[in-house]
Write an enzyme that holds these catalytic residues in place. Structure first.
Site, PDB file in Angstrom:
ATOM      1  CG  ASP A   1     -69.212  -1.039  26.542  1.00  0.00           C
ATOM      2  OD1 ASP A   1     -68.469  -1.293  27.505  1.00  0.00           O
ATOM      3  OD2 ASP A   1     -69.978  -1.869  26.035  1.00  0.00           O
TER       4      ASP A   1
ATOM      5  CG  ASP B   1     -71.660  -7.877  29.228  1.00  0.00           C
ATOM      6  OD1 ASP B   1     -71.234  -6.922  29.899  1.00  0.00           O
ATOM      7  OD2 ASP B   1     -71.550  -7.963  27.994  1.00  0.00           O
TER       8      ASP B   1
HETATM    9  C1  GLA Z   1     -70.350  -4.836  26.422  1.00  0.00           C
HETATM   10  C2  GLA Z   1     -71.318  -4.306  27.471  1.00  0.00           C
HETATM   11  C3  GLA Z   1     -72.717  -4.838  27.182  1.00  0.00           C
HETATM   12  C4  GLA Z   1     -73.152  -4.411  25.796  1.00  0.00           C
HETATM   13  C5  GLA Z   1     -72.127  -4.887  24.760  1.00  0.00           C
HETATM   14  C6  GLA Z   1     -72.405  -4.319  23.366  1.00  0.00           C
HETATM   15  O1  GLA Z   1     -70.178  -6.212  26.527  1.00  0.00           O
HETATM   16  O2  GLA Z   1     -70.919  -4.656  28.759  1.00  0.00           O
HETATM   17  O3  GLA Z   1     -73.632  -4.359  28.142  1.00  0.00           O
HETATM   18  O4  GLA Z   1     -73.278  -3.019  25.751  1.00  0.00           O
HETATM   19  O5  GLA Z   1     -70.798  -4.510  25.123  1.00  0.00           O
HETATM   20  O6  GLA Z   1     -71.496  -4.745  22.406  1.00  0.00           O
END
Ligand code: GLA
Length: 413
Positions: A160, A217
């Protein structure tokens, strides 16, 4: 000896990209599996939520279900941990460590378990100072963490991009890619790089990552799914051409079998992810999966489109807006038609009705819009497993509100 040395050096010179590029031979079709985040997020309260907190039991349960309920045999092979698996501090040697209460046997034992089921294990990290959930990131620890993951027997890494600067992305993703390659263990590399920057350099990203998140997300709602589809439609020129074997755009997890989508909408997500050549990571409770959702996720003909070995991502080929009359604020119903060329010459087409109001309405796909050279094709509804007959120049069918018709066109001989 000397000749050998020269030829190796020459080879390296001739293929400089191999030193950095992610030439790992992995993910030749979009990876498939299960990923914890959308459904389980950062629930670490195992006292109150013993069945839905992030602990080793959750991943073992999902592995059991993937192996024994038909998923593994259809290609769903990864069980992936997301955020919140680690302790808040590295150990005294600077190593990442799994939370000892929630993962009492450690990640290596979990990987062994997952492997014993014929599956693979994925893990999550972040190239910044911390993960999005506030756990230790890999900034300053890239090689160490790559080695740790490889030693644990991990098969995929989602890296990430929280708590990082634009400059960190430019260096961090290539560094981790190289460090993973250097471990000698095949590890699929999933990046979040483009999702964090305004104008991603997809040529570079595709050299470094096997898959990459483009957008926000996903959450458990049709609005979210439609937002992603719309983003893909509106920005397709930017990233659609970069999808190919070993390198995929990732619209995020499948939420089929959760709470927010109707049956039509679940079918629509599955169909669109197939057209997009998207990684198929379910984020649901496989232990309590409704039969209808399981049938969608296990639809072989849809999976075959998703996994088509040519690896071309589908594109929006037509869209239209219908104005409803007779209502105070006449709602607009938008039709979108997407097409994806398949290996062997067939064409997959998704006809999407994004409207919420009134019953099904007809959507037409013109073969000319799809850019094919033929004008006559047999049409099969792959979601429902039905041959619909031979059509010339175009095909029309009623499509339910917030639903999709996914067809496969085979040109007439
Ligand atoms: C980000 C990513 C998500 C998830 C969260 C975890 O928002 O885009 O897919 O992995 O972090 O904290």
């Amino acid at each position: 000896m000397e000749f050998q040395f020269i030829s190796v050096a020459l080879l390296l010179l001739l293929q400089p990209s191999n030193l950095l590029a992610l030439d790992n031979g992995l993910a030749l079709t979009p990876p498939m599996g299960w990923l914890a985040w959308e459904r389980y997020a950062c629930d670490i309260d195992c006292t109150n939520d013993p069945d839905s907190c992030i602990n080793e039991k959750l991943f073992m349960d999902m592995a059991d279900h993937m192996a024994s309920h038909g998923f593994r045999n259809l290609g769903y092979e990864f069980i992936n941990i997301d955020d919140c698996w680690a302790t808040k501090m590295r150990d005294d040697k600077g190593m990442l460590q799994a939370d000892p209460v929630r993962f009492p046997n450690g990640i290596k034992a979990l990987a062994d378990y997952v492997h014993s089921k014929g599956l693979k294990l994925g893990i999550y990290g972040d190239l910044g100072s911390h993960t999005c959930g506030g756990y230790p990131g890999s900034l300053g620890y890239v090689e160490k963490d790559a080695k740790t993951f490889a030693d644990w027997g991990v098969d995929m890494l989602k890296l990430d991009g929280c708590y990082a600067s634009e400059a960190d992305y430019e260096t961090g993703y290539p560094e981790m890619s190289k460090a993973l390659n250097a471990t000698g263990r095949p590890i699929v590399f999933s990046c979040s790089w483009p999702a964090y920057i305004k104008t991603p350099n997809y040529t570079r990203i595709a050299e470094v990552c096997n898959l990459w998140r483009n957008y926000d997300d996903i959450n458990d709602s049709w609005d979210s799914v439609l937002g992603i589809i719309t983003h893909y439609a509106q920005n397709q020129d930017q990233f659609q051409p970069f999808a190919a074997p070993g390198q995929w755009n990732d619209p995020d997890m499948l939420i089929i079998g959760d709470f927010g989508l109707s049956l039509e909408q679940q079918k629509a997500q599955m169909a669109m992810w197939a057209i997009f050549a998207a990684p198929l990571f379910m984020s649901n409770d496989l232990r309590k999966l409704p039969k209808e959702s399981k049938d969608i996720l296990q639809n072989k003909e849809v999976i075959a489109i998703n996994q088509d070995k040519m690896g071309k991502q589908g594109r929006l080929i037509a869209s239209s807006i219908t104005k409803h009359s007779g209502q105070r604020k006449s709602p607009e119903v938008t039709n979108m038609v997407f097409a994806r060329p398949l290996d062997g010459g067939d064409l997959a087409v998704a006809m999407l009705n994004t409207g919420h109001f009134s019953g099904p309405h007809n959507i037409t796909v013109s073969f000319k819009d799809a850019g094919v050279s033929w004008s006559k094709a047999s049409v099969r509804d792959v979601m429902n497993g039905m041959d619909l007959g031979m059509f010339t120049d175009s095909f029309s069918a009623p499509v339910n509100p917030t639903g999709v018709r996914l067809v496969r066109l085979t040109p007439a001989k």
